[in-house]
Design a protein around this motif. Sequence first.
Motif, PDB file in Angstrom:
ATOM      1  N   PRO A 155       4.773  38.019  15.102  1.00 42.64           N
ATOM      2  CA  PRO A 155       5.819  38.932  14.634  1.00 42.64           C
ATOM      3  C   PRO A 155       5.210  40.248  14.155  1.00 42.64           C
ATOM      4  O   PRO A 155       4.008  40.350  13.924  1.00 42.64           O
ATOM      5  CB  PRO A 155       6.460  38.169  13.471  1.00 42.64           C
ATOM      6  N   ASP A 156       6.050  41.230  14.019  1.00 46.25           N
ATOM      7  CA  ASP A 156       5.610  42.527  13.527  1.00 46.25           C
ATOM      8  C   ASP A 156       5.069  42.365  12.105  1.00 46.25           C
ATOM      9  O   ASP A 156       5.760  41.865  11.217  1.00 46.25           O
ATOM     10  CB  ASP A 156       6.794  43.503  13.556  1.00 46.25           C
ATOM     11  N   THR A 157       3.835  42.786  11.909  1.00 47.94           N
ATOM     12  CA  THR A 157       3.189  42.634  10.609  1.00 47.94           C
ATOM     13  C   THR A 157       3.938  43.376   9.516  1.00 47.94           C
ATOM     14  O   THR A 157       4.021  42.900   8.378  1.00 47.94           O
ATOM     15  CB  THR A 157       1.723  43.101  10.683  1.00 47.94           C
ATOM     16  N   ASP A 158       4.514  44.538   9.852  1.00 45.95           N
ATOM     17  CA  ASP A 158       5.275  45.290   8.850  1.00 45.95           C
ATOM     18  C   ASP A 158       6.467  44.474   8.348  1.00 45.95           C
ATOM     19  O   ASP A 158       6.785  44.505   7.151  1.00 45.95           O
ATOM     20  CB  ASP A 158       5.749  46.629   9.415  1.00 45.95           C
ATOM     21  N   GLU A 159       7.125  43.742   9.240  1.00 45.40           N
ATOM     22  CA  GLU A 159       8.245  42.890   8.821  1.00 45.40           C
ATOM     23  C   GLU A 159       7.766  41.789   7.880  1.00 45.40           C
ATOM     24  O   GLU A 159       8.425  41.488   6.879  1.00 45.40           O
ATOM     25  CB  GLU A 159       8.930  42.263  10.030  1.00 45.40           C
ATOM     26  N   ALA A 207       9.379  40.390  -5.394  1.00 46.17           N
ATOM     27  CA  ALA A 207      10.453  40.958  -6.247  1.00 46.17           C
ATOM     28  C   ALA A 207      11.405  39.857  -6.708  1.00 46.17           C
ATOM     29  O   ALA A 207      11.780  39.802  -7.879  1.00 46.17           O
ATOM     30  CB  ALA A 207      11.193  42.036  -5.482  1.00 46.17           C
ATOM     31  N   ALA A 208      11.782  38.961  -5.800  1.00 43.82           N
ATOM     32  CA  ALA A 208      12.719  37.894  -6.149  1.00 43.82           C
ATOM     33  C   ALA A 208      12.084  36.937  -7.156  1.00 43.82           C
ATOM     34  O   ALA A 208      12.753  36.508  -8.105  1.00 43.82           O
ATOM     35  CB  ALA A 208      13.127  37.125  -4.880  1.00 43.82           C
ATOM     36  N   ARG A 214      -0.806  32.122  -1.810  1.00 45.34           N
ATOM     37  CA  ARG A 214      -1.045  30.972  -0.915  1.00 45.34           C
ATOM     38  C   ARG A 214      -0.212  31.119   0.351  1.00 45.34           C
ATOM     39  O   ARG A 214      -0.678  30.850   1.458  1.00 45.34           O
ATOM     40  CB  ARG A 214      -0.720  29.666  -1.646  1.00 45.34           C
ATOM     41  N   MET A 215       1.019  31.567   0.219  1.00 44.81           N
ATOM     42  CA  MET A 215       1.880  31.763   1.393  1.00 44.81           C
ATOM     43  C   MET A 215       1.302  32.827   2.323  1.00 44.81           C
ATOM     44  O   MET A 215       1.311  32.647   3.549  1.00 44.81           O
ATOM     45  CB  MET A 215       3.297  32.140   0.959  1.00 44.81           C
ATOM     46  N   VAL A 216       0.797  33.908   1.763  1.00 42.70           N
ATOM     47  CA  VAL A 216       0.202  34.966   2.584  1.00 42.70           C
ATOM     48  C   VAL A 216      -1.043  34.429   3.296  1.00 42.70           C
ATOM     49  O   VAL A 216      -1.254  34.702   4.484  1.00 42.70           O
ATOM     50  CB  VAL A 216      -0.120  36.212   1.735  1.00 42.70           C
ATOM     51  N   VAL A 249       7.154  39.681   2.265  1.00 42.98           N
ATOM     52  CA  VAL A 249       6.293  39.344   1.126  1.00 42.98           C
ATOM     53  C   VAL A 249       6.707  40.165  -0.091  1.00 42.98           C
ATOM     54  O   VAL A 249       6.840  39.632  -1.202  1.00 42.98           O
ATOM     55  CB  VAL A 249       4.799  39.563   1.474  1.00 42.98           C
ATOM     56  N   ASP A 250       6.949  41.459   0.109  1.00 42.79           N
ATOM     57  CA  ASP A 250       7.398  42.314  -0.996  1.00 42.79           C
ATOM     58  C   ASP A 250       8.716  41.806  -1.587  1.00 42.79           C
ATOM     59  O   ASP A 250       8.892  41.766  -2.805  1.00 42.79           O
ATOM     60  CB  ASP A 250       7.566  43.766  -0.528  1.00 42.79           C
TER      61      ASP A 250
END
Length: 182
Positions: free
Chosen positions: A163-167, A177-178, A139-141, A172-173
């Motif tokens: 913002p830079d999409t890679d960032e 993980a968290a 949902r956040m994405v 998100v990654d």
Amino acid sequence: MTSTTSTRDLILDAFESIVIDNGERTATLDAVAKQAGVSKGGLLYHFASKNELVDGEIQRLTKLAEEEVAELMAAPDGMVSRFMRLSIAEDTPLDRAFTIASRLAQSGRYPNVIVALEKVENTWLRMLTDALGDPVVARMVLLMSDGLYYRSALFPSGENVTPDTDELLGAVDQLIAARSHR
């Protein structure tokens, strides 16, 4: 080889242009026929009413969204990455279909457009949930993607607007993980 556009598509293109440029109320059958370069009888052969034009736009939106989902699922750089990278307004056929659907939905006259938009959004949410394994992050994405799209549409020539999409993908990654260590 030349590409031909069907009369039906020319009419829908004209309807899109009028609604996007001048608003839904100006998209009369006469105005659409004139913009498409067809007689009113020619328009009525394909679309007997304005509601049928709206239905044609819903079909177009649905088809374009299905094609995008297939492209996303086959993306070599990953579905989520491609989804985020496509979240920039670039006046593609799908962008135009979403723009007109949004305008028609905002008019309050076409509840079927809202249903179609919800179906597309729900498809994307399911796809993201499957790919990310976490419905909250999915949902956040989706909402992040909406924000990227909105900002790029609102500030089309602005620098550093998005913002830079890679960032973003890195964040998100980290979030996934968290959340998996809870």
